[in-house]
Design an enzyme around this catalytic site. Structure first.
Site, short mmCIF file in Angstrom:
data_model
loop_
_atom_site.label_atom_id
_atom_site.label_comp_id
_atom_site.label_asym_id
_atom_site.label_seq_id
_atom_site.Cartn_x
_atom_site.Cartn_y
_atom_site.Cartn_z
N CYS A 159 1.07 -1.12 -0.04
CA CYS A 159 -0.13 0.11 0.15
C CYS A 159 1.06 1.19 0.12
O CYS A 159 2.07 1.11 0.47
CB CYS A 159 -0.92 0.19 1.18
SG CYS A 159 -2.30 -1.03 1.48
N ARG A 190 3.21 -0.18 -5.57
CA ARG A 190 2.92 -0.54 -4.24
C ARG A 190 1.74 -1.56 -3.98
O ARG A 190 1.58 -2.14 -2.84
CB ARG A 190 3.11 0.46 -3.17
CG ARG A 190 4.28 1.30 -3.12
CD ARG A 190 4.33 2.18 -2.15
NE ARG A 190 4.68 1.88 -0.80
CZ ARG A 190 5.43 1.48 -0.12
NH1 ARG A 190 6.60 1.75 -0.76
NH2 ARG A 190 5.52 1.26 1.00
N TRP A 261 -3.04 -2.75 -1.75
CA TRP A 261 -2.77 -4.06 -2.06
C TRP A 261 -3.53 -4.73 -0.79
O TRP A 261 -3.08 -4.79 0.13
CB TRP A 261 -1.31 -4.33 -2.12
CG TRP A 261 -0.91 -5.67 -2.72
CD1 TRP A 261 -0.88 -6.12 -4.03
CD2 TRP A 261 -0.84 -6.81 -1.98
NE1 TRP A 261 -0.62 -7.29 -4.32
CE2 TRP A 261 -0.57 -7.84 -3.05
CE3 TRP A 261 -0.73 -7.29 -0.58
CZ2 TRP A 261 -0.32 -9.25 -2.71
CZ3 TRP A 261 -0.77 -8.58 -0.52
CH2 TRP A 261 -0.20 -9.47 -1.48
N ASN A 288 -0.76 2.33 5.91
CA ASN A 288 0.13 1.41 5.34
C ASN A 288 0.67 0.44 6.30
O ASN A 288 1.38 1.10 7.13
CB ASN A 288 1.33 2.05 4.61
CG ASN A 288 2.37 0.84 4.03
OD1 ASN A 288 1.93 -0.31 3.74
ND2 ASN A 288 3.68 1.41 3.94
N GLY A 289 0.28 -0.75 6.39
CA GLY A 289 0.59 -1.63 7.48
C GLY A 289 -0.56 -2.62 8.04
O GLY A 289 -1.58 -2.76 7.47
N GLU A 702 16.41 -17.16 -11.89
CA GLU A 702 15.89 -15.76 -12.09
C GLU A 702 15.21 -15.73 -13.51
O GLU A 702 14.19 -14.77 -13.55
CB GLU A 702 17.20 -14.97 -11.99
CG GLU A 702 16.78 -13.51 -12.23
CD GLU A 702 15.81 -12.78 -11.46
OE1 GLU A 702 15.35 -13.56 -10.52
OE2 GLU A 702 15.27 -11.40 -11.69
N LYS A 706 11.31 -14.23 -13.95
CA LYS A 706 11.10 -13.10 -14.89
C LYS A 706 9.89 -13.59 -15.86
O LYS A 706 8.89 -12.79 -15.76
CB LYS A 706 12.18 -12.93 -15.58
CG LYS A 706 13.27 -11.77 -14.83
CD LYS A 706 12.76 -10.49 -14.44
CE LYS A 706 12.39 -10.55 -12.97
NZ LYS A 706 12.79 -10.61 -11.85
N GLU A 709 6.54 -14.16 -13.81
CA GLU A 709 5.87 -13.11 -12.88
C GLU A 709 5.41 -12.10 -13.90
O GLU A 709 4.39 -11.63 -13.71
CB GLU A 709 6.86 -12.44 -11.76
CG GLU A 709 7.94 -11.81 -12.49
CD GLU A 709 8.83 -11.09 -11.37
OE1 GLU A 709 8.22 -11.23 -10.26
OE2 GLU A 709 10.01 -10.93 -11.45
N HIS A 725 17.83 -36.55 -12.92
CA HIS A 725 17.18 -36.97 -12.00
C HIS A 725 15.63 -36.73 -11.93
O HIS A 725 15.03 -36.69 -10.90
CB HIS A 725 17.65 -36.68 -10.74
CG HIS A 725 19.18 -36.92 -10.46
ND1 HIS A 725 19.72 -38.46 -10.55
CD2 HIS A 725 20.16 -36.32 -10.45
CE1 HIS A 725 20.97 -38.54 -10.62
NE2 HIS A 725 21.40 -37.05 -10.52
N LYS A 826 5.53 -4.70 -5.82
CA LYS A 826 7.05 -4.40 -5.81
C LYS A 826 7.65 -4.95 -4.40
O LYS A 826 8.62 -5.59 -4.21
CB LYS A 826 7.29 -3.14 -6.18
CG LYS A 826 8.69 -2.79 -6.18
CD LYS A 826 9.31 -3.00 -7.58
CE LYS A 826 10.67 -2.68 -7.64
NZ LYS A 826 11.19 -3.66 -8.47
#
Ligand code: G6P
Length: 831
Positions: A159, A190, A261, A288-289, A702, A706, A709, A725, A826
């Site tokens: 947020c 955010r 969010w 925010n929290g 990575e 990418k 996501e 394996h 993010k």
């Protein structure tokens, strides 16, 4: 003095001593208490203490007492109210602060969940004496001076919060709206599922018919589900309906804004912020929290007649503010805005950054924080000299000049207005009134907060950093910025073949003597650490282990005083990483931070560390921060291992590689077109595998992350050594597989992997060093990506760039949002 008064005084003294000795207990009654051994001590007080069950992780209350020696007495067995297990006395934690409990009890009555016994209670006074001693001695051997993290078991949600106050400078309502909405656009990374703002209405318009409990213009609140642009549309259509004059100027005006969010409650206008105290919006809050004790507060407020409309934890805050305000206003005299907020803070547990707006306090704003980041921006209008004035906080609080003041979760929402800013510290209350800013330090133990002097810092960030410039998306811009970001990361740190990392130098001896180095992070940051692991081990001779922060916490992994724990986080605010940091601090490890965010919680709470200086990264998928993190960790390895003659030649080769790195990155970016063509060929695939090993195992993980996501395509990075394996069973002529086979010690092994995949008719895309195409693909059947060659430990930086470009193009071609992928944010500041 008569006997009664002396007795009362004695009880008062005893109570005071007890509260000093056991500051976390809440005294609720003077019930008679008897000890199990039969004696009845004097000066008795019945207490409720909050315990935390380490088995089921829940908190519960139990009652106890104090004997005449001020020792705690409790039932012989304390049983957790959730898992019904007997809890370990030596491991209990009591309430964080006595005032939370006391104020609730005195103001609101005893919580219903606690039944105060009517009969005298019998307690065991054979209290294990070691509890306090063991709890404290076990936790902080090396860190006696380090302040505890105030995360209280969970940390802030994503947020973004933002506020704008103009003082003595006329601003039209349209301008004010645009500043607020633009602030939200900057913070949208955010959280982007809902948003809202609050501004002032006109005295003549909204709600004038109703008898509101204040004389000023009521606020108007706009809340909308979806992205910021949906809020923008709804704001302008609502403004029309409410007949608000957009051209009306305000000489002073305070507006607040929020982008969300969702954690508590689905994305919906009623769950969006600002959250309100109820009718007439007497108190509005953006948050925010996470408020961890919101359920208890909610129950209490409901009993006092409050009606809740949202599913959020935040709603208790404005309602609590109204409750405190009403109580205080019932008594003699008024109450200031900061007194209200301070009382609210006393009740809140959790992590938060809050901004309050209230028509009872027109044109004032209050912000406070504990845990989450909060910044104050100050733009004094009218000349250069003003900036200097702001370095003196007295001038800041006294001068009457026209100015604009901002609160924000992130500097990127402030930088386009001003470069003068201050980071609000935990437990500070920042009160803007009549154009002056006062900062108060909240302290549970004290009635009156201390006043804080704070000079402003000058932000070293350019507005261009937060703009897309000529690029269509932030992700693309940030990928292409990497030659510059890597240069900045290394600037001033490589001199005459020697690496100097100022942030580590005082701790270098301790690091070198560590029994092991533990790299801890999440997502891309974990991958960056994984990429740096081989060189860290090679140059330092210290074993390096890897921990994903959440897993480390789940396992309660072993960590020792002799360990150096390196926490890697772009944002410096990732919940899991911060909780792992708290855990490592408690276990006495030396904690080192690697972060992109100056002033972040990670930067503040670690013993030492290095800023990666990658510049502002706005695309949710981390790109330039990843490569800069690797470079910084390679430099750390060079610095830690600089006392070893045996690795001198290798160190020299790496330093030579570092100086050439930006240029090589520039070259590899020329593959953009080629990667777009590759993306085109993969656009309809369901799945993609990536194989790497050694220095490039991290590249495979990575690269796959990418693709996953942003392009929303299933993609998996795998250790090539593990191929036979299991994963080999997946290989056929359809499934695309990227194999990383650039030159290093693993090259010949990767050649054999390629052969085995060819033998199963695998559909391969091979990444190799320039000139090696015929070696990795003799029959010319596979697609080859040739990349510039560099010293082995830096090769992963070069190799990830084509993968970043591939993910970017795949996303655009598949029609998804590159910068704000579905369901992600993010900075993941919730567990
Ligand atoms: C989120 C982001 C990732 C990032 C991870 C760790 O999942 O979407 O891009 O790698 O958090 O974030 P940090 O700020 O700790 O590096």
């Amino acid at each position: 003095m008569d006997g009664n008064r002396a007795k009362k005084k004695g009880v008062k003294k005893a109570r005071h001593e007890l509260m000093v000795k056991f500051p976390t207990a809440g005294i609720v009654s003077n019930q008679p208490i008897t000890c199990m051994d039969g004696h009845s001590p004097d000066g008795l007080l019945l207490l409720f203490l909050k315990h935390h069950c380490l088995r089921c992780e829940s908190s519960f209350w139990y009652s106890g007492g104090f004997d005449e020696h001020n020792e705690v007495m409790h039932d012989e067995e304390i049983v957790c109210s959730t898992c019904k297990q007997v809890v370990d006395h030596s491991a209990v934690h009591t309430l964080k602060n006595k005032y939370i409990f006391l104020i609730l009890v005195f103001l609101l009555g005893i919580p219903p969940s606690l039944s105060v016994p009517t009969k005298p209670r019998i307690f065991n006074c054979q209290r294990p004496k070691s509890r306090r001693a063991s709890a404290s001695s076990e936790s902080r051997p090396r860190l006696a001076t380090a302040p505890p993290l105030r995360l209280f078991g969970s940390v802030a949600t994503m947020c973004g919060i933002f506020a704008y106050l103009n003082y003595n400078v006329g601003r039209e309502r349209r301008y004010i709206l645009e500043v607020l909405l633009n602030g939200l656009r900057r913070l949208e990374y955010r959280g982007y599922d809902s948003s809202g703002i609050a501004i002032d209405s006109d005295m003549s318009s909204v709600m004038q018919s109703k008898s509101k409990p204040y004389d000023t213009a009521p606020p108007v609140v706009f809340r909308q589900e979806g992205k910021i642009e949906s809020l923008v549309t709804s704001v302008y259509s609502e403004v029309d309906k409410l007949d608000l004059d957009l051209e009306k100027p305000f000489l002073v005006h305070a507006g607040i804004a929020h982008t969300r969010w969702a954690t508590h409650g689905v994305p919906a206008p009623r769950n969006s912020h600002p959250q309100s105290s109820g009718e007439f919006d007497e108190f509005l809050v953006v948050h925010n929290g996470i408020i961890t004790n919101y359920e208890v507060l909610k129950q209490t407020l409901v009993r006092h007649g409050f009606t809740f409309e949202s599913d959020t934890d935040t709603e208790v805050i404005p309602k609590l503010a109204k409750f405190v305000f009403d109580k205080a206003s019932d008594g003699e005299g008024g109450v200031t805005f900061s007194q209200v907020v301070m009382e609210v803070m006393r009740q809140l547990e959790g992590a938060y950054a809050l901004i309050f707006k209230s028509p009872h306090y027109p044109n004032e704003l209050i912000a406070c924080k504990r845990g989450s980041t909060l910044l104050l921006g100050v733009n004094e209008l009218g000349g250069e000299t003003s900036r200097h004035l702001f370095h003196d906080v007295k001038a800041l609080t006294a001068n009457d000049k026209p100015k604009e003041l901002f609160f924000s979760s992130d500097l990127c929402a402030i930088v386009e207005h001003t470069k003068n800013y201050a980071a609000v510290e935990d437990d500070e209350i920042v009160h803007i009134k009549d154009g002056s800013v006062s900062i108060l330090k909240f302290d549970y133990e004290k009635e009156k907060p201390a006043s804080v002097q704070r000079a402003l810092s000058v932000l070293e960030m350019e507005v261009e950093q937060i703009k897309k410039g000529d690029f269509d998306h932030f992700m693309k811009k940030e990928i292409h910025e990497q030659p510059d970001s890597l240069t900045t990361s290394m600037r001033g740190r490589l001199k005459d073949g020697v690496v100097g990392l100022g942030g580590l130098k005082d701790h270098m001896r301790t690091i070198r003597r560590s029994r092991r180095i533990i790299f801890i992070g999440c997502g891309t940051s974990y991958h960056a650490a994984l990429a740096a692991r081989p060189i860290m081990e090679e140059l330092t001779d210290i074993p390096v282990t890897m921990e994903i922060a959440s897993d480390m916490l789940d396992r309660k992994a072993l960590i020792f005083k002799e360990d150096t724990a390196v926490f890697v986080s772009q944002s410096g605010e990732t919940a899991d990483t911060l909780l792992a940091l708290e855990y490592a601090l408690q276990h006495g490890a030396l904690c080192v931070g690697v972060t992109n965010t100056v002033g972040s919680t990670l930067a503040r709470k670690t013993h030492c560390g290095v800023h990666i200086n990658a510049g502002c990264e706005i695309g949710v998928a981390s790109t330039k921060a990843y490569t800069c993190q690797i470079v910084v960790m390679v430099m750390m390895a060079l610095a830690i291992g600089s006392d070893k003659m045996s690795t001198l030649a290798k160190r020299e080769a790496i330093i030579a590689g570092l100086t050439k790195l930006p240029e090589k990155v520039h070259d590899v970016l020329k593959l953009d077109g080629e990667m777009k063509a590759l993306a085109q060929s993969l656009i309809d695939e369901q799945s993609l595998l990536m194989f790497g090993r050694g220095n490039n195992y991290a590249t495979a993980l990575e690269g796959a992350l990418k693709v996953k996501e942003v392009a929303l395509m299933h993609s998996e990075g795998m250790l090539a050594g593990e191929m036979k394996h299991g994963p080999l069973a997946l290989v056929d002529e359809y499934l695309p597989i990227i194999v990383i086979a650039t030159r290093d010690d693993s090259f010949s092994k990767q050649q054999s992997v390629i052969q085995q995949l060819h033998a199963r008719k695998g559909r391969l895309i091979v990444m190799c060093s320039e000139g090696d195409a015929s070696l990795v693909c003799p029959d010319g059947r596979s697609r080859v990506i040739e990349v510039p060659r560099i010293v082995d430990c830096l090769q992963s930086i070069i190799n990830i760039i084509p993968m970043q470009l591939l993910a970017y193009h795949l996303t655009v071609l598949r029609g998804y949002n590159v910068d704000q992928p579905r369901n992600l944010a993010k900075s993941v500041t919730t567990q």
